[in-house]
Design a protein around this motif. Sequence first.
Motif, PDB file in Angstrom:
ATOM      1  N   GLY A  59       0.834  -1.202   0.000  1.00  0.00           N
ATOM      2  CA  GLY A  59       0.000   0.000   0.000  1.00  0.00           C
ATOM      3  C   GLY A  59       0.866   1.249   0.000  1.00  0.00           C
ATOM      4  O   GLY A  59       0.554   2.238  -0.667  1.00  0.00           O
ATOM      5  N   THR A  60       1.964   1.192   0.739  1.00  0.00           N
ATOM      6  CA  THR A  60       2.910   2.311   0.782  1.00  0.00           C
ATOM      7  C   THR A  60       3.462   2.598  -0.609  1.00  0.00           C
ATOM      8  O   THR A  60       3.537   3.765  -1.036  1.00  0.00           O
ATOM      9  CB  THR A  60       4.086   1.965   1.735  1.00  0.00           C
ATOM     10  OG1 THR A  60       3.548   1.608   3.007  1.00  0.00           O
ATOM     11  CG2 THR A  60       5.050   3.118   1.887  1.00  0.00           C
ATOM     12  N   ILE A  63       0.836   4.279  -2.792  1.00  0.00           N
ATOM     13  CA  ILE A  63       0.699   5.712  -2.505  1.00  0.00           C
ATOM     14  C   ILE A  63       1.893   6.482  -3.073  1.00  0.00           C
ATOM     15  O   ILE A  63       1.719   7.552  -3.667  1.00  0.00           O
ATOM     16  CB  ILE A  63       0.544   5.953  -0.980  1.00  0.00           C
ATOM     17  CG1 ILE A  63      -0.775   5.343  -0.491  1.00  0.00           C
ATOM     18  CG2 ILE A  63       0.598   7.447  -0.651  1.00  0.00           C
ATOM     19  CD1 ILE A  63      -0.919   5.274   1.024  1.00  0.00           C
ATOM     20  N   THR A  84      -2.988   7.889  11.289  1.00  0.00           N
ATOM     21  CA  THR A  84      -2.875   6.940  10.178  1.00  0.00           C
ATOM     22  C   THR A  84      -1.565   6.175  10.283  1.00  0.00           C
ATOM     23  O   THR A  84      -0.783   6.359  11.227  1.00  0.00           O
ATOM     24  CB  THR A  84      -2.984   7.682   8.821  1.00  0.00           C
ATOM     25  OG1 THR A  84      -2.992   6.730   7.764  1.00  0.00           O
ATOM     26  CG2 THR A  84      -1.831   8.655   8.598  1.00  0.00           C
ATOM     27  N   ASP A  85      -1.340   5.330   9.314  1.00  0.00           N
ATOM     28  CA  ASP A  85      -0.130   4.524   9.217  1.00  0.00           C
ATOM     29  C   ASP A  85       0.991   5.354   8.573  1.00  0.00           C
ATOM     30  O   ASP A  85       0.712   6.226   7.744  1.00  0.00           O
ATOM     31  CB  ASP A  85      -0.461   3.308   8.348  1.00  0.00           C
ATOM     32  CG  ASP A  85       0.663   2.296   8.258  1.00  0.00           C
ATOM     33  OD1 ASP A  85       0.741   1.442   9.153  1.00  0.00           O
ATOM     34  OD2 ASP A  85       1.456   2.357   7.296  1.00  0.00           O
ATOM     35  N   GLY A  87       2.711   4.535   6.276  1.00  0.00           N
ATOM     36  CA  GLY A  87       2.615   4.304   4.830  1.00  0.00           C
ATOM     37  C   GLY A  87       1.919   5.430   4.081  1.00  0.00           C
ATOM     38  O   GLY A  87       2.157   5.621   2.885  1.00  0.00           O
ATOM     39  N   THR A  88       1.087   6.174   4.768  1.00  0.00           N
ATOM     40  CA  THR A  88       0.410   7.304   4.124  1.00  0.00           C
ATOM     41  C   THR A  88       1.411   8.382   3.704  1.00  0.00           C
ATOM     42  O   THR A  88       1.221   9.036   2.681  1.00  0.00           O
ATOM     43  CB  THR A  88      -0.637   7.919   5.089  1.00  0.00           C
ATOM     44  OG1 THR A  88      -1.526   6.892   5.520  1.00  0.00           O
ATOM     45  CG2 THR A  88      -1.435   9.038   4.419  1.00  0.00           C
ATOM     46  N   VAL A 130      -7.551   9.803   4.183  1.00  0.00           N
ATOM     47  CA  VAL A 130      -7.451   8.452   4.740  1.00  0.00           C
ATOM     48  C   VAL A 130      -8.850   8.007   5.182  1.00  0.00           C
ATOM     49  O   VAL A 130      -9.437   8.609   6.072  1.00  0.00           O
ATOM     50  CB  VAL A 130      -6.491   8.426   5.948  1.00  0.00           C
ATOM     51  CG1 VAL A 130      -6.399   7.018   6.521  1.00  0.00           C
ATOM     52  CG2 VAL A 130      -5.114   8.959   5.558  1.00  0.00           C
ATOM     53  N   ALA A 158      -6.383   1.897   2.181  1.00  0.00           N
ATOM     54  CA  ALA A 158      -5.730   0.701   2.734  1.00  0.00           C
ATOM     55  C   ALA A 158      -6.635  -0.032   3.719  1.00  0.00           C
ATOM     56  O   ALA A 158      -6.650  -1.257   3.777  1.00  0.00           O
ATOM     57  CB  ALA A 158      -4.417   1.095   3.410  1.00  0.00           C
ATOM     58  N   GLN A 159      -7.408   0.737   4.494  1.00  0.00           N
ATOM     59  CA  GLN A 159      -8.284   0.137   5.515  1.00  0.00           C
ATOM     60  C   GLN A 159      -9.733   0.103   5.042  1.00  0.00           C
ATOM     61  O   GLN A 159     -10.636  -0.116   5.845  1.00  0.00           O
ATOM     62  CB  GLN A 159      -8.206   0.952   6.814  1.00  0.00           C
ATOM     63  CG  GLN A 159      -6.800   1.097   7.360  1.00  0.00           C
ATOM     64  CD  GLN A 159      -6.757   1.880   8.657  1.00  0.00           C
ATOM     65  OE1 GLN A 159      -7.785   2.255   9.220  1.00  0.00           O
ATOM     66  NE2 GLN A 159      -5.554   2.118   9.164  1.00  0.00           N
ATOM     67  N   SER A 180      -4.382  -1.571   0.092  1.00  0.00           N
ATOM     68  CA  SER A 180      -3.309  -2.431   0.605  1.00  0.00           C
ATOM     69  C   SER A 180      -3.857  -3.835   0.820  1.00  0.00           C
ATOM     70  O   SER A 180      -5.021  -4.019   1.192  1.00  0.00           O
ATOM     71  CB  SER A 180      -2.785  -1.889   1.939  1.00  0.00           C
ATOM     72  OG  SER A 180      -1.987  -2.859   2.599  1.00  0.00           O
ATOM     73  N   ASN A 182      -1.804  -5.946   2.775  1.00  0.00           N
ATOM     74  CA  ASN A 182      -0.840  -6.504   3.734  1.00  0.00           C
ATOM     75  C   ASN A 182      -1.575  -7.449   4.692  1.00  0.00           C
ATOM     76  O   ASN A 182      -2.792  -7.615   4.621  1.00  0.00           O
ATOM     77  CB  ASN A 182      -0.030  -5.391   4.431  1.00  0.00           C
ATOM     78  CG  ASN A 182      -0.692  -4.807   5.670  1.00  0.00           C
ATOM     79  OD1 ASN A 182      -1.633  -5.353   6.234  1.00  0.00           O
ATOM     80  ND2 ASN A 182      -0.190  -3.667   6.109  1.00  0.00           N
ATOM     81  N   LYS A 185      -5.011  -6.349   6.680  1.00  0.00           N
ATOM     82  CA  LYS A 185      -6.177  -5.696   6.081  1.00  0.00           C
ATOM     83  C   LYS A 185      -7.355  -6.668   5.890  1.00  0.00           C
ATOM     84  O   LYS A 185      -7.222  -7.852   6.150  1.00  0.00           O
ATOM     85  CB  LYS A 185      -5.786  -5.057   4.753  1.00  0.00           C
ATOM     86  CG  LYS A 185      -4.534  -4.208   4.790  1.00  0.00           C
ATOM     87  CD  LYS A 185      -4.557  -3.063   5.801  1.00  0.00           C
ATOM     88  CE  LYS A 185      -3.385  -2.113   5.563  1.00  0.00           C
ATOM     89  NZ  LYS A 185      -3.042  -1.306   6.725  1.00  0.00           N
ATOM     90  N   TYR A 319      -6.031   3.654  18.275  1.00  0.00           N
ATOM     91  CA  TYR A 319      -5.515   2.920  17.116  1.00  0.00           C
ATOM     92  C   TYR A 319      -4.005   3.111  16.981  1.00  0.00           C
ATOM     93  O   TYR A 319      -3.274   2.181  16.671  1.00  0.00           O
ATOM     94  CB  TYR A 319      -6.285   3.370  15.865  1.00  0.00           C
ATOM     95  CG  TYR A 319      -5.530   3.200  14.576  1.00  0.00           C
ATOM     96  CD1 TYR A 319      -5.174   1.934  14.117  1.00  0.00           C
ATOM     97  CD2 TYR A 319      -5.164   4.302  13.808  1.00  0.00           C
ATOM     98  CE1 TYR A 319      -4.477   1.769  12.937  1.00  0.00           C
ATOM     99  CE2 TYR A 319      -4.464   4.146  12.631  1.00  0.00           C
ATOM    100  CZ  TYR A 319      -4.118   2.879  12.205  1.00  0.00           C
ATOM    101  OH  TYR A 319      -3.415   2.740  11.050  1.00  0.00           O
TER     102      TYR A 319
HETATM  103  C1  LIG Z   1      -1.708  -0.391   6.047  1.00  0.00           C
HETATM  104  C2  LIG Z   1      -1.813   1.014   5.690  1.00  0.00           C
HETATM  105  C3  LIG Z   1      -0.960   1.627   4.762  1.00  0.00           C
HETATM  106  C4  LIG Z   1       0.251   0.965   4.186  1.00  0.00           C
HETATM  107  O1  LIG Z   1       0.013  -0.248   3.573  1.00  0.00           O
HETATM  108  P1  LIG Z   1       1.221  -1.313   3.460  1.00  0.00           P
HETATM  109  O2  LIG Z   1       0.663  -2.331   2.518  1.00  0.00           O
HETATM  110  O3  LIG Z   1       1.481  -1.830   4.823  1.00  0.00           O
HETATM  111  O4  LIG Z   1       2.376  -0.596   2.886  1.00  0.00           O
HETATM  112  C5  LIG Z   1      -1.185   2.946   4.407  1.00  0.00           C
HETATM  113  N1  LIG Z   1      -2.198   3.641   4.937  1.00  0.00           N
HETATM  114  C6  LIG Z   1      -3.035   3.097   5.847  1.00  0.00           C
HETATM  115  C7  LIG Z   1      -4.143   3.936   6.382  1.00  0.00           C
HETATM  116  C8  LIG Z   1      -2.869   1.786   6.266  1.00  0.00           C
HETATM  117  O5  LIG Z   1      -3.677   1.270   7.186  1.00  0.00           O
END
Ligand SMILES: *Cc1c(COP(=O)(O)O)cnc(C)c1O
Length: 401
Positions: A59-60, A63, A84-85, A87-88, A130, A158-159, A180, A182, A185, A319
């Motif tokens: 997901g990273t 993005i 958020t994660d 990864g955002t 997000v 992603a979520q 995502s 991963n 999810k 969270y």
């Molecule tokens: C999990 C997640 C990501 C990143 O996804 P990855 O597949 O782990 O890189 C980005 N944004 C949000 C909100 C996420 O929950």
Amino acid sequence: MRDEAFPQSARFGDKEREYLDEALRQNTLFYHKGVMTQRVCEQFCSLIDCEYAVTASSGTAAIHAALAAAGVGLGDEVITTSLTDMGTVIGILYQNAVPVFCDNLPDTYGMDPESLDKAITPRTKAVIVVHLAGNPCDMDSIMAVAKRHKLIVIEDCAQAWGCRYNGRYVGTIGHVGCFSTNDFKHITTGEGGIISTNDRDLFRRAHLFVDKGYRRSGDVGNRDPQQLCCNYRWSELQAAVSLAQLERVEGIAKIRHGLGQLLTRLIGDSTVISPHAVTPGGYCSFWFYLIRLKNGTGIDRDYFTRCVQAEGIPAGGAYIAKPLYRMTVFEDEAFFINGWPAKKLGLTDIHYRDVRCPTTEEIIRTSVYLPIHECFTEREIQDTATALQKVSNALYDSPQS
Ligand SMILES: *Cc1c(COP(=O)(O)O)cnc(C)c1O
């Protein structure tokens, strides 16, 4: 109150094995030579109703590719939220752009459109919304702000598998969506990401970006990159598992939606806790359920959480423990080994230590995380609600240790 552990379920079955076997029998696991990735893209586009899809390694990565495709580069500001994660925001920083944080809404936990509006400067290039926990953001308001300022809108989905806003799947409302797969999810391929868009140019640029800038056609295609790209490809193994998982996703989202709605009904009109509000016009696929302790109850969140856990409910604190801008890498601006180019070149004067998003911080301070899962039955939700009620009654107006 409850002794029995909450249930767990198998995520993979015969379908996954069948497609994996099919992938292996192709005698290649390269996405461009096999057919599984192509099939995933078609299935994904018909599921969410979009024109184009690009698969990515995470997901990273999705993005990051979306930002690169949108032309986000040195010194550009990208506004997002901090609940958020990582990864955002990782892709923003790798593009040498500047993450700018705006506030969340106190009840749905989505981006606050007014706070977004206030955060816009002449340097703002894009917004990453997000859809936290599968609850869509207030996209009508956000798109109106973005349109007024000609900003690219990237949806972090992603979520948010199964999540809809006014009948449209998230990831099809802004310019580009990023999903995502991963391990945590709604659906998983171990690691993986998928980009959605209706814009042909964004699609082409994102596709080039995840695959070294190589123009794929025929056996290998034209390997003469026009710009620096990444290798964010996934393999046919991920595609095989994804094909099976995509067949499950609507069922998973529907059950989670129903269980979340049930919990909201059971919490009802509590004096102590606020339910996880769904954005008007939204269909929430509840990746988790976040309650908040209301102002003025005087109840400590961590103590409340421990009491709910003691009743046999696997609750947790917020969270995330702190907003992104409070994480060490942001506070120290320790993004790169030799300093942060955007700062060194005088393109930003942001100091993350000075950033404050009051509502985001309030959400993190007062929220309690409750799990929702497609293998739960109404009993788990009923038990959760009963425990919340019991602990609320016991702690409200009573001393805490
Ligand atoms: C999990 C997640 C990501 C990143 O996804 P990855 O597949 O782990 O890189 C980005 N944004 C949000 C909100 C996420 O929950």
